[in-house]
Enzyme design. Structure first.
Site, PDB file in Angstrom:
ATOM      1  N   ASN A  22       0.815  -1.024  -0.249  1.00  0.00           N
ATOM      2  CA  ASN A  22      -0.081  -0.016   0.232  1.00  0.00           C
ATOM      3  C   ASN A  22       0.972   1.289  -0.025  1.00  0.00           C
ATOM      4  OD1 ASN A  22      -1.708   2.222   0.557  1.00  0.00           O
ATOM      5  ND2 ASN A  22      -2.624   1.145   2.245  1.00  0.00           N
ATOM      6  N   ARG A  52       0.544   4.292   0.431  1.00  0.00           N
ATOM      7  CA  ARG A  52       0.264   5.098   1.574  1.00  0.00           C
ATOM      8  C   ARG A  52       0.601   4.789   3.137  1.00  0.00           C
ATOM      9  NH1 ARG A  52      -5.621   7.434   1.410  1.00  0.00           N
ATOM     10  NH2 ARG A  52      -4.706   8.860   2.411  1.00  0.00           N
ATOM     11  N   CYS A  53       1.205   3.667   2.969  1.00  0.00           N
ATOM     12  CA  CYS A  53       1.620   2.896   4.362  1.00  0.00           C
ATOM     13  C   CYS A  53       3.204   3.175   4.509  1.00  0.00           C
ATOM     14  CB  CYS A  53       1.339   1.390   4.417  1.00  0.00           C
ATOM     15  SG  CYS A  53       2.055   0.645   5.816  1.00  0.00           S
ATOM     16  N   GLY A  54       3.626   3.862   5.665  1.00  0.00           N
ATOM     17  CA  GLY A  54       4.899   3.889   5.858  1.00  0.00           C
ATOM     18  C   GLY A  54       5.699   2.632   5.790  1.00  0.00           C
ATOM     19  N   ARG A 103       6.457   1.275   2.785  1.00  0.00           N
ATOM     20  CA  ARG A 103       7.389   1.925   1.792  1.00  0.00           C
ATOM     21  C   ARG A 103       8.857   1.310   2.410  1.00  0.00           C
ATOM     22  NH1 ARG A 103       3.661   5.847   2.446  1.00  0.00           N
ATOM     23  NH2 ARG A 103       5.202   6.918   4.063  1.00  0.00           N
TER      24      ARG A 103
END
Length: 115
Positions: A7, A9-11, A14
């Site tokens: 995802n 948007r997920c730190g 990433r």
């Protein structure tokens, strides 16, 4: 090859990609919110993770709290909820043909990549 269910948007997700890039291993990014896993794929993933379906759920997600929290759900019902609401799935998930790991904390990813 390693796949990461990602995802953007997920730190943590990433961070997981960064760990994969640093490892030098070949990998494929699967944006599971754009391409949700069907029930059979979820069952196979849960078997690779060696967890109960409920352990794959992000139980603090708004949709879980509003629609499912406090209900006694069967494994099949949990899997169905995840397949219809992929945001409920824990992330990131790293997998190969035979094994998988939820990448929280990041040390689990590091250990997975060493195998």
């Amino acid at each position: 090859m390693i796949k990461i269910l990602h995802n953007p948007r997920c730190g943590k997700s990433r961070e997981g990609i960064a760990l994969l890039e640093q490892s030098g291993k070949t990998f494929e990014i699967v944006k599971y919110l754009d391409h949700p896993l069907d029930e059979n794929e979820l069952i196979a993933l849960i078997q690779k993770l060696k967890i109960a379906p409920l352990d794959l759920v992000r139980q603090k997600e708004k949709i879980w709290i509003e629609q499912f929290k406090g209900k006694s759900l069967s494994d099949a019902e949990v899997i169905n909820a995840i397949s219809k609401n992929p945001i409920l799935m824990e992330r990131p998930i790293f997998m190969t043909e035979n094994k998988a790991v939820i990448g929280r904390p990041p040390q689990k990813v590091i250990d997975f990549l060493k195998q």
